[in-house]
Design a protein around this motif. Structure first.
Motif, PDB file in Angstrom:
ATOM      1  N   LEU A   1       0.838  -1.207   0.000  1.00 56.79           N
ATOM      2  CA  LEU A   1       0.000   0.000   0.000  1.00 56.79           C
ATOM      3  C   LEU A   1       0.871   1.254   0.000  1.00 56.79           C
ATOM      4  N   LEU A   2       1.972   1.215   0.755  1.00 58.48           N
ATOM      5  CA  LEU A   2       2.885   2.359   0.785  1.00 58.48           C
ATOM      6  C   LEU A   2       3.507   2.578  -0.596  1.00 58.48           C
ATOM      7  N   LEU A   3       3.883   1.475  -1.254  1.00 57.96           N
ATOM      8  CA  LEU A   3       4.481   1.597  -2.592  1.00 57.96           C
ATOM      9  C   LEU A   3       3.452   2.124  -3.592  1.00 57.96           C
ATOM     10  N   ARG A   4       2.187   1.686  -3.437  1.00 62.16           N
ATOM     11  CA  ARG A   4       1.136   2.185  -4.323  1.00 62.16           C
ATOM     12  C   ARG A   4       0.917   3.684  -4.108  1.00 62.16           C
ATOM     13  N   GLU A   5       0.939   4.106  -2.827  1.00 60.28           N
ATOM     14  CA  GLU A   5       0.756   5.535  -2.545  1.00 60.28           C
ATOM     15  C   GLU A   5       1.858   6.367  -3.206  1.00 60.28           C
ATOM     16  N   LYS A   6       3.049   5.782  -3.301  1.00 63.82           N
ATOM     17  CA  LYS A   6       4.202   6.498  -3.836  1.00 63.82           C
ATOM     18  C   LYS A   6       4.265   6.425  -5.367  1.00 63.82           C
ATOM     19  N   HIS A   7       3.955   5.236  -5.914  1.00 65.11           N
ATOM     20  CA  HIS A   7       4.195   5.016  -7.342  1.00 65.11           C
ATOM     21  C   HIS A   7       2.924   4.789  -8.155  1.00 65.11           C
ATOM     22  N   GLY A   8       1.759   4.760  -7.476  1.00 66.59           N
ATOM     23  CA  GLY A   8       0.523   4.511  -8.212  1.00 66.59           C
ATOM     24  C   GLY A   8       0.351   3.036  -8.528  1.00 66.59           C
ATOM     25  N   GLY A   9      -0.656   2.708  -9.340  1.00 67.97           N
ATOM     26  CA  GLY A   9      -0.905   1.314  -9.700  1.00 67.97           C
ATOM     27  C   GLY A   9      -1.938   0.677  -8.794  1.00 67.97           C
ATOM     28  N   GLU A  10      -1.977  -0.649  -8.837  1.00 66.34           N
ATOM     29  CA  GLU A  10      -2.993  -1.390  -8.082  1.00 66.34           C
ATOM     30  C   GLU A  10      -2.350  -2.455  -7.222  1.00 66.34           C
TER      31      GLU A  10
END
Lengths: 349, 259
Positions: free
Chosen positions: B47-56
């Motif tokens: 979730l942290l990586l998604r917040e930073k880089h987008g995606g699903e």
């Protein structure tokens, strides 16, 4: 018709319980001498605790009392010091006042206030129509107060607070004096009467739910102690004089719980019997929790009177909340008058 | 960046866990199922990586129907969708077969990164991540205490007994995480309400192209031959201090080779 709680309501209560297991241990509760830990309140607000019953246009989640009941019981089980009953009741009342349009100026300020409360950045509290003092007024940004049949939002800085003794020291209590020009009118006349009833019912319902959780925990602690503590060569829990007391307290709590749930349903569905159902619930929950507290204190050999005992943290919460928002006797009276009134009405030609 | 998080439903560590005497596999009825605790760190990191880089963020689990509880928990924390690989033929699969089955299920999903916990609290083999990377032919970055993604490069701090190694690879890759990496979030009321509307795709082994001969108890590469309850802890030795307590304590420690 299915009256059971939804998976989502159970999941939310589990999330609150999980958060409190980490952030509201007995050590944390003992350390919260002021009765309010901003960081913990913010964490609870982040998962929705302060906004469930706030209308969606004001930054809330548009839920209802049934969405909160199980979660508030978990707060009681953890002896959460923050004024979850008062703040939720205040935010719900302010949200409802704004929704119904029963307001007179100050609208924009209130929208900001409510949004901040939903985010956990500002605390609201409310005067219980049954009680002389206002709880947690020192931590609140604003207070919802009733005066001469009208309701006002009063900025904390515009009110003079005088501390009053509280059996549960972290549950701070105050008498509040304020000039009429320091408050903003939010309801009068019929709307104010409805607000008084709604505030009383919601405060009584949620304090009942909190008491169930606290009582449950007191019994768990006592049962576990009675199994460990050896006297006369055997665990004290093996003696009938001990275990029957615990069983009676347990039964009282189990019998009170469905009444609290029923009251939540009545309030949410706007049932005609809502007042009576809420009072039956609070009377039962107060009595059951006081019984659990007395038994827990005795089973533990009175050590619960000392500040050093963890038991003390739950005992004082029960002693305070069983009497706040109307004690068992007051609510039994309200049940009785509703029944008697009905019977009288039925006999009238 | 699309991330798949692997989660596993395990028996609650707070309850008594049992094996079934019928086939020496886990007795799932004996205790409540909960999401594997270490997987919550994997979900949080995704979730942290998604917040930073987008995606699903997609959750993938393999397990019986009850595993939907763990899927719901992951979706309530904020994952976008889920894939549930469930088939009677998978019952009793060992770590290697699980990695094989998961690698096939991952073939049905588009991803740049697979994140999983470093082990499950029930089997505790800690090898599924490595085996999965082998099956997929992807780099494996295990025991990550910190993850950084920059474009198509991924860099992790791999925890060791003496500190950490810095390990780099190109995406797509498989990363397993340890507890110190983050503090998993709690499900919020809002996300709990949204979770029920999120898509959960059910896969049987045929849907994922899994060969039935490669999974299941009968084909497992390892076998549980027998099991027994742990013996109760023996009573300790009570030493009466008659002025020589210190000597006795030192003798005891010397005998156990502590001093």
């Amino acid at each position: 018709m299915d009256f059971s709680f939804t998976v989502e309501q159970h999941d939310f209560a589990a999330a609150v319980a999980e958060l409190l297991r980490t952030h509201c241990t007995p050590e944390h509760v003992r350390a919260t001498k002021s009765g309010f830990d901003r960081d913990r309140w913010k964490r609870l607000a982040d998962i929705g605790m302060a906004s469930v019953c706030v209308p969606e246009p004001h930054g809330g989640l548009g839920g209802d009392d049934l969405d909160l009941l199980l979660a508030v019981e978990e707060c009681g089980s953890a002896a959460l010091p923050e004024p979850v009953v008062e703040s939720t009741t205040a935010a719900t009342a302010l949200g409802a006042a704004m929704e119904s349009g029963a307001r007179d100026g100050g609208h924009a300020d209130h929208a900001v206030l409510l949004a901040r409360a939903a985010e956990g950045d500002a605390l609201l509290t409310v005067s219980a129509p049954t009680d002389p003092y206002v709880a947690a007024a020192d931590h609140a940004a604003a207070l919802l107060l009733e005066r001469e049949g009208a309701w006002y939002v009063v900025d904390r800085d515009r009110a003079a607070l005088t501390p009053q003794p509280s059996v549960d020291a972290p549950r701070t209590l105050f008498t509040v004096e304020w000039d009429s020009d320091g408050g903003t009118l939010i309801a009068r006349g019929e709307a104010a009467r409805a607000m008084s009833a709604a505030v009383l019912n919601r405060g009584a319902l949620l304090s009942g739910a909190y008491l169930l959780g606290a009582a449950r925990r007191l019994i768990e602690m006592s049962v576990s102690y009675a199994k460990d503590r050896i006297q006369f060569g055997r665990p004290i829990g093996s003696f009938q004089a001990v275990k029957h007391h615990l069983a009676d307290a347990f039964v009282a709590v189990e019998f009170a719980r469905p009444q609290v749930w029923r009251a939540g349903y009545s309030l949410t569905s706007g049932a005609a019997t809502a007042d009576r159902d809420v009072s039956a619930a609070k009377a039962s929950a107060s009595a059951a929790a006081e019984r659990a507290a007395a038994v827990a204190l005795q089973v533990h050999g009175a050590i619960g009177y000392t500040h050093e005992s963890d038991l003390h943290l739950w005992l004082t919460k029960v002693w305070a909340l069983s009497r706040a928002w109307g004690n068992a006797e007051w609510h039994r009276g309200r049940v009785a008058s509703s029944l008697i009134d009905q019977r009288l009405t039925a006999r009238l030609p | 960046m699309n991330i798949v998080v692997l989660v596993k439903q395990v028996p609650d560590t707070a309850t008594e866990r049992k094996l079934s005497s019928d086939d020496n596999t886990l007795d799932r009825a004996a205790s409540d199922g909960v999401i594997n605790e270490l997987d919550e760190y994997a979900i949080e990191e995704a979730l942290l990586l998604r917040e930073k880089h987008g995606g699903e963020v997609t959750v993938l689990t393999m397990g019986p129907d009850q595993a939907t509880d763990s899927i719901r928990k992951a979706l309530s924390m904020g994952a976008d969708k889920a894939v549930h690989l469930s088939d009677e033929a998978l019952h009793g699969s060992d770590a290697l077969q699980t990695a094989y089955a998961l690698s096939k299920a991952l073939g049905t999903v588009e991803f740049d990164l697979v994140v999983l916990g470093s082990e499950s609290t029930d089997a505790r083999t800690g090898v599924v991540g490595a085996a999965l990377a082998e099956y997929l032919g992807l780099p494996q970055l295990t025991l990550a205490g910190k993850v950084d993604v920059d474009g198509s490069a991924i860099k992790v701090q791999r925890q060791t007994d003496y500190g950490y190694d810095v390990v780099e690879a190109q995406l797509p890759a498989v990363v397993s995480v340890v507890e110190k990496i983050n503090e998993p979030r709690y499900p919020s009321f809002k996300l709990i309400m949204q979770a029920k509307k999120k898509p959960v795709q059910k896969l049987a082994i045929a849907d994922a192209g899994i060969d039935a001969a490669g999974v299941g108890l009968a084909n497992a590469t390892t076998e549980t031959v027998d099991f027994a309850a742990a013996p109760p802890r023996a009573a300790g030795t009570v030493v009466q201090d008659e002025g020589d307590g210190g000597v006795k304590a030192a003798d005891f420690l010397a005998e156990k080779k502590f001093v």
